[in-house]
Motif scaffolding. Structure first.
Motif, PDB file in Angstrom:
ATOM      1  N   ALA A   1     -37.044 -38.712  57.025  1.00  0.00           N
ATOM      2  CA  ALA A   1     -35.842 -39.341  56.458  1.00  0.00           C
ATOM      3  C   ALA A   1     -35.742 -40.686  56.962  1.00  0.00           C
ATOM      4  O   ALA A   1     -34.819 -41.428  56.320  1.00  0.00           O
ATOM      5  CB  ALA A   1     -34.493 -38.689  56.809  1.00  0.00           C
ATOM      6  N   GLY A   2     -36.149 -41.060  58.296  1.00  0.00           N
ATOM      7  CA  GLY A   2     -36.181 -42.313  58.697  1.00  0.00           C
ATOM      8  C   GLY A   2     -37.003 -42.340  59.950  1.00  0.00           C
ATOM      9  O   GLY A   2     -37.790 -41.689  60.392  1.00  0.00           O
TER      10      GLY A   2
ATOM     11  N   HIS B   1     -37.008 -36.250  60.769  1.00  0.00           N
ATOM     12  CA  HIS B   1     -37.153 -35.580  59.777  1.00  0.00           C
ATOM     13  C   HIS B   1     -35.863 -34.927  59.110  1.00  0.00           C
ATOM     14  O   HIS B   1     -34.860 -35.006  59.753  1.00  0.00           O
ATOM     15  CB  HIS B   1     -38.098 -34.093  60.110  1.00  0.00           C
ATOM     16  N   ARG B   2     -35.834 -34.708  57.897  1.00  0.00           N
ATOM     17  CA  ARG B   2     -34.677 -34.179  57.090  1.00  0.00           C
ATOM     18  C   ARG B   2     -34.441 -32.691  58.038  1.00  0.00           C
ATOM     19  O   ARG B   2     -35.377 -31.866  58.450  1.00  0.00           O
ATOM     20  CB  ARG B   2     -34.976 -33.943  55.580  1.00  0.00           C
ATOM     21  N   GLU B   3     -33.158 -32.365  57.668  1.00  0.00           N
ATOM     22  CA  GLU B   3     -32.664 -31.107  58.076  1.00  0.00           C
ATOM     23  C   GLU B   3     -33.299 -29.735  58.127  1.00  0.00           C
ATOM     24  O   GLU B   3     -33.797 -28.999  58.732  1.00  0.00           O
ATOM     25  CB  GLU B   3     -31.209 -30.785  58.216  1.00  0.00           C
TER      26      GLU B   3
ATOM     27  N   GLN C   1     -44.193 -28.075  58.468  1.00  0.00           N
ATOM     28  CA  GLN C   1     -43.849 -29.244  57.530  1.00  0.00           C
ATOM     29  C   GLN C   1     -44.131 -30.473  58.281  1.00  0.00           C
ATOM     30  O   GLN C   1     -44.839 -31.572  57.913  1.00  0.00           O
ATOM     31  CB  GLN C   1     -42.839 -29.305  56.625  1.00  0.00           C
ATOM     32  N   GLN C   2     -43.341 -30.640  59.549  1.00  0.00           N
ATOM     33  CA  GLN C   2     -43.369 -31.683  60.295  1.00  0.00           C
ATOM     34  C   GLN C   2     -44.948 -32.036  60.843  1.00  0.00           C
ATOM     35  O   GLN C   2     -45.092 -33.167  61.056  1.00  0.00           O
ATOM     36  CB  GLN C   2     -42.199 -31.710  61.532  1.00  0.00           C
TER      37      GLN C   2
ATOM     38  N   GLY D   1     -47.802 -35.896  62.998  1.00  0.00           N
ATOM     39  CA  GLY D   1     -47.104 -34.560  63.235  1.00  0.00           C
ATOM     40  C   GLY D   1     -45.857 -35.057  64.016  1.00  0.00           C
ATOM     41  O   GLY D   1     -45.132 -35.744  63.444  1.00  0.00           O
ATOM     42  N   GLN D   2     -45.389 -34.419  65.109  1.00  0.00           N
ATOM     43  CA  GLN D   2     -44.171 -34.590  65.522  1.00  0.00           C
ATOM     44  C   GLN D   2     -44.421 -35.601  67.157  1.00  0.00           C
ATOM     45  O   GLN D   2     -43.704 -35.627  67.703  1.00  0.00           O
ATOM     46  CB  GLN D   2     -43.636 -33.493  66.193  1.00  0.00           C
TER      47      GLN D   2
END
Length: 184
Positions: free
Chosen positions: A43-44, A85-87, A93-94, A121-122
């Motif tokens: 998301a940003g 990431h989106r909620e 997925q992340q 990834g994260q």
């Protein structure tokens, strides 16, 4: 869309912010972004960097004042970028997100340690910026940015790493601790 704004000539980025809104450029950027497939889970981006003058010791931008401290030219200063990431995005997925970030400085006194960084990834991406001390000699406020543009982001910058360096006027005994300015 901050990065579609038109800069105002003769004003520093610090004085003008993003500049004047440019609706046509913002619309074109949105059209280009609408065609981008991946990664919709992002998301940003979030930025953090250490800043000794901040209450928490961290901030989203770097600020230095010569005469007290400015990072050495050889080691520079580190920024960390992470994907937000989106909620509704799962951890699985992340973990699949891979994003190349293109990095470009807008100032001749500010450089970056590489042209691209990878978010995978994260994991965070660590970017190091360097300050050219020879170009930061004249008294004034220097503001520079490293624009961060996702490779799959249709050429639209997502964020900027803001850097401000203040070079103060020096008042010395030989000048009577005074300075005259004319015309300004």
């Amino acid at each position: 869309m901050l990065h579609s704004a038109r800069p105002i000539r003769e004003y520093s980025p610090l004085a003008q912010g993003a500049g004047l809104p440019n609706v046509e450029r913002a619309f074109q950027a949105l059209k280009a972004l609408a065609k981008v497939d991946e990664p919709f889970s992002v998301a940003g981006y979030s930025i953090r960097t250490t800043v000794p003058t901040s209450h928490s010791g961290n901030a989203r931008a770097a600020y230095w004042r010569t005469g007290t401290y400015i990072p050495p030219e050889t080691t520079g200063h580190k920024f960390t970028i992470e994907a937000v990431h989106r909620e509704n995005t799962t951890a699985e997925q992340q973990a699949l997100v891979q994003n190349i970030l293109n990095l470009k400085s807008d100032s001749d006194w500010l450089s970056v340690d590489r042209r691209t960084a990878r978010l995978q990834g994260q994991k965070d991406a660590s970017i190091r910026v360097f300050y050219d001390h020879n170009k930061l000699q004249a008294p004034g406020v220097y503001t520079g940015r490293v624009h961060v543009t996702p490779e799959n982001g249709a050429g639209v910058a997502a964020i900027s790493l803001w850097n401000t360096v203040v070079v103060p006027w020096v008042f010395e005994h030989r000048d009577g601790y005074a300075r005259d300015w004319k015309g300004e």
